[in-house]
Enzyme design. Structure first.
Site, PDB file in Angstrom:
ATOM      1  N   LYS A 145       1.472  -3.756  -8.612  1.00 32.96           N
ATOM      2  CA  LYS A 145       0.532  -3.976  -9.724  1.00 32.96           C
ATOM      3  C   LYS A 145      -0.859  -3.464  -9.368  1.00 32.96           C
ATOM      4  O   LYS A 145      -1.620  -3.077 -10.239  1.00 32.96           O
ATOM      5  CB  LYS A 145       0.525  -5.426 -10.199  1.00 32.96           C
ATOM      6  CG  LYS A 145       0.136  -6.442  -9.173  1.00 32.96           C
ATOM      7  CD  LYS A 145       0.244  -7.820  -9.779  1.00 32.96           C
ATOM      8  CE  LYS A 145       0.157  -8.913  -8.728  1.00 32.96           C
ATOM      9  NZ  LYS A 145       1.185  -8.846  -7.678  1.00 32.96           N
TER      10      LYS A 145
ATOM     11  N   LYS B 245      -5.333  -6.147   0.866  1.00 30.28           N
ATOM     12  CA  LYS B 245      -5.822  -6.800  -0.351  1.00 30.28           C
ATOM     13  C   LYS B 245      -7.325  -6.574  -0.531  1.00 30.28           C
ATOM     14  O   LYS B 245      -7.795  -6.339  -1.645  1.00 30.28           O
ATOM     15  CB  LYS B 245      -5.491  -8.294  -0.330  1.00 30.28           C
ATOM     16  CG  LYS B 245      -4.005  -8.498  -0.554  1.00 30.28           C
ATOM     17  CD  LYS B 245      -3.620  -9.944  -0.669  1.00 30.28           C
ATOM     18  CE  LYS B 245      -2.145 -10.019  -1.042  1.00 30.28           C
ATOM     19  NZ  LYS B 245      -1.637 -11.369  -1.120  1.00 30.28           N
TER      20      LYS B 245
ATOM     21  N   LYS C 282       4.643   3.388  -3.608  1.00 30.45           N
ATOM     22  CA  LYS C 282       5.289   2.082  -3.789  1.00 30.45           C
ATOM     23  C   LYS C 282       4.864   1.482  -5.147  1.00 30.45           C
ATOM     24  O   LYS C 282       3.680   1.527  -5.489  1.00 30.45           O
ATOM     25  CB  LYS C 282       4.830   1.154  -2.657  1.00 30.45           C
ATOM     26  CG  LYS C 282       5.383  -0.247  -2.765  1.00 30.45           C
ATOM     27  CD  LYS C 282       4.602  -1.267  -1.948  1.00 30.45           C
ATOM     28  CE  LYS C 282       4.625  -2.553  -2.711  1.00 30.45           C
ATOM     29  NZ  LYS C 282       4.160  -3.758  -2.237  1.00 30.45           N
TER      30      LYS C 282
HETATM   31  P1  ADP Z   1       2.640  -6.267  -5.885  1.00 33.17           P
HETATM   32  O1  ADP Z   1       2.716  -5.208  -4.784  1.00 33.17           O
HETATM   33  O2  ADP Z   1       2.924  -5.693  -7.221  1.00 33.17           O
HETATM   34  O3  ADP Z   1       1.340  -7.045  -5.822  1.00 33.17           O
HETATM   35  P2  ADP Z   1       3.764  -8.653  -4.723  1.00 33.17           P
HETATM   36  O4  ADP Z   1       3.020  -8.374  -3.458  1.00 33.17           O
HETATM   37  O5  ADP Z   1       3.334  -9.770  -5.597  1.00 33.17           O
HETATM   38  O6  ADP Z   1       3.807  -7.290  -5.591  1.00 33.17           O
HETATM   39  O7  ADP Z   1       5.304  -8.809  -4.338  1.00 33.17           O
HETATM   40  C1  ADP Z   1       6.173  -9.864  -4.695  1.00 33.17           C
HETATM   41  C2  ADP Z   1       7.535  -9.632  -4.058  1.00 33.17           C
HETATM   42  O8  ADP Z   1       8.126  -8.424  -4.563  1.00 33.17           O
HETATM   43  C3  ADP Z   1       7.475  -9.480  -2.552  1.00 33.17           C
HETATM   44  O9  ADP Z   1       8.638 -10.049  -1.966  1.00 33.17           O
HETATM   45  C4  ADP Z   1       7.450  -7.984  -2.359  1.00 33.17           C
HETATM   46  O10 ADP Z   1       7.925  -7.591  -1.107  1.00 33.17           O
HETATM   47  C5  ADP Z   1       8.359  -7.505  -3.502  1.00 33.17           C
HETATM   48  N1  ADP Z   1       7.939  -6.168  -3.949  1.00 33.17           N
HETATM   49  C6  ADP Z   1       6.790  -5.850  -4.593  1.00 33.17           C
HETATM   50  N2  ADP Z   1       6.717  -4.529  -4.866  1.00 33.17           N
HETATM   51  C7  ADP Z   1       7.855  -3.979  -4.375  1.00 33.17           C
HETATM   52  C8  ADP Z   1       8.389  -2.644  -4.341  1.00 33.17           C
HETATM   53  N3  ADP Z   1       7.734  -1.613  -4.883  1.00 33.17           N
HETATM   54  N4  ADP Z   1       9.586  -2.459  -3.755  1.00 33.17           N
HETATM   55  C9  ADP Z   1      10.263  -3.499  -3.216  1.00 33.17           C
HETATM   56  N5  ADP Z   1       9.825  -4.780  -3.207  1.00 33.17           N
HETATM   57  C10 ADP Z   1       8.647  -5.035  -3.777  1.00 33.17           C
HETATM   58  N1  TRP Z   2       3.478 -14.225  -0.009  1.00 37.83           N
HETATM   59  C1  TRP Z   2       4.563 -13.931  -0.921  1.00 37.83           C
HETATM   60  C2  TRP Z   2       4.178 -12.743  -1.828  1.00 37.83           C
HETATM   61  O1  TRP Z   2       3.015 -12.456  -1.994  1.00 37.83           O
HETATM   62  C3  TRP Z   2       4.920 -15.114  -1.764  1.00 37.83           C
HETATM   63  C4  TRP Z   2       5.293 -16.278  -0.909  1.00 37.83           C
HETATM   64  C5  TRP Z   2       4.514 -17.385  -0.654  1.00 37.83           C
HETATM   65  C6  TRP Z   2       6.500 -16.455  -0.178  1.00 37.83           C
HETATM   66  N2  TRP Z   2       5.177 -18.238   0.167  1.00 37.83           N
HETATM   67  C7  TRP Z   2       6.391 -17.720   0.474  1.00 37.83           C
HETATM   68  C8  TRP Z   2       7.661 -15.684  -0.030  1.00 37.83           C
HETATM   69  C9  TRP Z   2       7.403 -18.191   1.300  1.00 37.83           C
HETATM   70  C10 TRP Z   2       8.670 -16.179   0.795  1.00 37.83           C
HETATM   71  C11 TRP Z   2       8.548 -17.407   1.461  1.00 37.83           C
HETATM   72  O2  TRP Z   2       5.058 -12.137  -2.389  1.00 37.83           O
END
Ligand code: ADP
Ligand code: TRP
Length: 321
Positions: free
Chosen positions: A193, A110, A190
């Protein structure tokens, strides 16, 4: 079986979120006692604009419900309506070794993506552990990038149990669907966003067409066979097409004679068809704003009753209150 998962309201959802996490969560509501929440405390680690966060929370609630989350079959709530998560997080943080958090990939990732380093961002896996442990969850459906956090949760639960008594907290198991563990984006990396390579879950038709027709491909001529390995078109098509249509596209890659433009058109059609029912449902939910408020209020009440019990057990065990 108690199932729990959360999603951060940190921007519009994309189809990687859907296939990586939401679809499994929606299926699992048929199989057990499911708790799903909007992780707004977590999004505070990246969004410092109250109006924006509130609007993201609302959008996420509408989108998740439009995709098939059924409040009659699961408890759907906003994390900040259950402040007990934060109190448990503090207790957990006092037994969490620094090294455990230092090993988490997401903090470094991040920061590399431009999010400001803060204590909250570093400590976020502890809050996530509290989210899970406060509901005595058995199963946590998440995308692959969240697996490490569920493992950290187990480690923290083990530490708590060793310190304050066996059986105090239940050890959860991550549930990762291997077939959709990593959904590729428009550029083959992958979908995320942070990489600006997403297809949004509720993309407008013109934008969807532009994105799919713009997927990067190599310069193999129409007549020649095309690579199946590493093709984002095929990987995305597999998620939205029938198995027979998918097999036909694989054959057309192997045989040659079909151009990438044609494959993209098939992908566009299958994507539009797959998500069409969600668009309809979303329009209906948007037309009744009080519905979402009602769902979240009822969800919060049910979730809070469970969270309070677990927290009371922990407070008793550690000597608080
Ligand atoms: P981003 O990578 O767009 O910031 P997040 O980290 O908010 O997405 O992911 C939210 C949920 O969606 C998580 O459980 C994450 O593992 C799943 N996820 C995000 N991007 C993908 C992807 N490209 N393929 C599979 N699962 C994903
Ligand atoms: N950290 C997860 C993400 O960024 C979101 C999340 C917060 C979560 N608390 C959780 C997922 C507890 C599963 C269980 O996508």
């Amino acid at each position: 079986m108690r199932i729990l998962s959360g999603l951060q309201p940190s921007g519009r959802l994309h189809i990687g979120n859907y296939f990586g996490m939401m679809q499994a969560a929606i299926h699992l509501q048929e199989e057990g006692d499911a708790y799903y929440f909007i992780a707004d405390y977590h999004s505070l680690t990246s969004i410092h604009d109250g109006k924006l966060l509130r609007s993201h929370v609302r959008d996420l609630a509408i989108d998740f419900l439009a995709c098939g989350l059924d409040p009659a079959k699961c408890v759907f709530f906003r994390q900040s309506d259950v402040p007990e998560h934060c109190e448990l997080s503090w207790v957990l943080s006092t037994v969490t070794p620094m090294g455990l958090l230092e090993r988490c990939h997401s903090y470094k990732d991040k920061i590399a993506n431009g999010i400001k380093p803060s204590h909250g961002l570093f400590a976020y896996p502890v809050l996530m552990a509290a989210d899970i442990l406060i509901y005595d969850a058995d199963v946590v459906p998440v995308g692959r990038d969240q697996k490490q956090h569920v493992e950290v949760t187990r480690d923290i639960a083990i530490k708590m149990n060793e310190t304050f008594g066996e059986g105090l907290l239940k050890l959860p198991t991550p549930r990762i669907r291997e077939d959709t563990a990593v959904v590729p984006g428009l550029d083959g990396q992958k979908m995320s966003k942070s990489y600006h390579n997403t297809i949004q879950l509720f993309e407008e038709p013109a934008a969807l067409k532009k994105k799919i027709m713009g997927i990067k491909t190599d310069s193999t001529p129409v007549e020649a066979p095309k690579a199946v390995e590493g093709s984002s078109i095929l990987a995305l098509y597999k998620l939205v097409a029938s198995p027979a249509d998918y097999d036909r596209m694989v054959q057309d890659h192997l045989n040659g004679g079909v151009g990438y433009g044609d494959f993209k058109k098939r992908l566009l059609q299958a994507t539009s068809d797959f998500f069409a029912p969600f668009h309809e449902k979303r329009a209906a939910i948007t037309a009744d704003p009080a519905y979402v408020d009602r769902v979240l209020a009822e969800g919060a009440e049910k979730a809070r009753a469970v969270a309070r019990k677990t927290l009371a057990r922990v407070r008793e065990a550690v000597g608080l209150g």
